[in-house]
Design a protein around this motif. Sequence first.
Motif, short mmCIF file in Angstrom:
data_model
loop_
_atom_site.label_atom_id
_atom_site.label_comp_id
_atom_site.label_asym_id
_atom_site.label_seq_id
_atom_site.Cartn_x
_atom_site.Cartn_y
_atom_site.Cartn_z
N ALA A 47 90.95 -54.63 -13.05
CA ALA A 47 90.12 -55.56 -13.82
C ALA A 47 88.66 -55.21 -13.61
N THR A 48 87.84 -55.75 -14.49
CA THR A 48 86.40 -55.65 -14.30
C THR A 48 85.81 -57.05 -14.38
N PHE A 49 84.70 -57.22 -13.70
CA PHE A 49 83.91 -58.45 -13.76
C PHE A 49 82.56 -58.08 -14.35
N THR A 50 82.08 -58.93 -15.24
CA THR A 50 80.77 -58.71 -15.84
C THR A 50 79.99 -60.02 -15.85
N ASP A 51 78.67 -59.89 -15.92
CA ASP A 51 77.80 -61.06 -16.01
C ASP A 51 77.75 -61.46 -17.48
N THR A 52 78.59 -62.40 -17.84
CA THR A 52 78.70 -62.80 -19.24
C THR A 52 78.62 -64.32 -19.35
N ILE B 176 83.06 -59.37 -5.10
CA ILE B 176 82.54 -58.38 -6.04
C ILE B 176 81.91 -57.24 -5.24
N PRO B 177 82.31 -56.00 -5.54
CA PRO B 177 81.71 -54.87 -4.81
C PRO B 177 80.24 -54.69 -5.18
N LYS B 178 79.50 -54.02 -4.30
CA LYS B 178 78.08 -53.78 -4.56
C LYS B 178 77.86 -52.71 -5.63
N SER B 179 78.78 -51.74 -5.70
CA SER B 179 78.61 -50.67 -6.68
C SER B 179 79.15 -51.10 -8.04
N TYR B 180 78.55 -50.58 -9.08
CA TYR B 180 78.95 -50.93 -10.44
C TYR B 180 78.94 -49.70 -11.32
N GLN B 181 79.56 -49.85 -12.49
CA GLN B 181 79.56 -48.81 -13.51
C GLN B 181 78.92 -49.40 -14.75
N LEU B 182 78.39 -48.55 -15.60
CA LEU B 182 77.87 -49.01 -16.88
C LEU B 182 78.95 -48.81 -17.93
N GLY C 225 77.01 -50.99 -28.94
CA GLY C 225 76.21 -49.89 -28.41
C GLY C 225 75.40 -50.24 -27.18
N SER C 226 75.34 -51.50 -26.81
CA SER C 226 74.59 -51.89 -25.62
C SER C 226 75.41 -51.58 -24.36
N ALA C 227 74.73 -51.50 -23.23
CA ALA C 227 75.39 -51.21 -21.95
C ALA C 227 75.39 -52.45 -21.08
N ILE C 228 76.43 -52.57 -20.25
CA ILE C 228 76.55 -53.71 -19.36
C ILE C 228 77.10 -53.23 -18.02
N GLN C 229 76.66 -53.86 -16.93
CA GLN C 229 77.18 -53.52 -15.61
C GLN C 229 78.57 -54.12 -15.44
N THR C 230 79.52 -53.31 -14.97
CA THR C 230 80.87 -53.79 -14.70
C THR C 230 81.23 -53.48 -13.26
N TYR C 231 81.95 -54.39 -12.65
CA TYR C 231 82.37 -54.26 -11.26
C TYR C 231 83.89 -54.19 -11.24
N SER C 232 84.44 -53.08 -10.76
CA SER C 232 85.89 -52.87 -10.77
C SER C 232 86.55 -53.49 -9.55
N VAL C 233 87.65 -54.19 -9.81
CA VAL C 233 88.41 -54.88 -8.77
C VAL C 233 89.88 -54.84 -9.17
N ASP C 234 90.77 -54.85 -8.20
CA ASP C 234 92.19 -55.04 -8.48
C ASP C 234 92.52 -56.51 -8.24
#
Length: 145
Positions: free
Chosen positions: A110-115, A73-79, A85-94
Amino acid sequence: MIFPKYVSLFLPLALLACSPAPTKSLVVSADPHLGVYFVDGSVNNKPVTFLVDTGATMLNLPISSAKSMGITIPKSYQLATLSDGSAIQTYSVDIKKLKVGDCTLDNVPATFTDTSSPYALFGESVIKKVSLVVANEQMKISCKG
């Protein structure tokens, strides 16, 4: 989004790689209690149960499964903004290799999220690469070569 009773979607095949043998379709029935479709497949040869979600933009996986799939998982994330309407951190990966039925897809965004969900969301980044047909509460997924 849950599929209506009769829907036919034929979507582009960008980056789709299927085995040279004639392809077979994977047919799954809607969950009788939830009315959604669950599909078994694999990510980097690790088994995954996908929840088909036409409202999801990306293939999305629980961050807790990344290590077992050999994904860093990369260190940088996107919201990302969720439907509520809530926001979640997503980590982009191929994803190097994703397999569903006879379809093998390479380098899938793909994205990975803490779910807490045990399911990966089979979103548009995958759906647009296969043929999906839904009728009579059954979904047929196939690839074209």
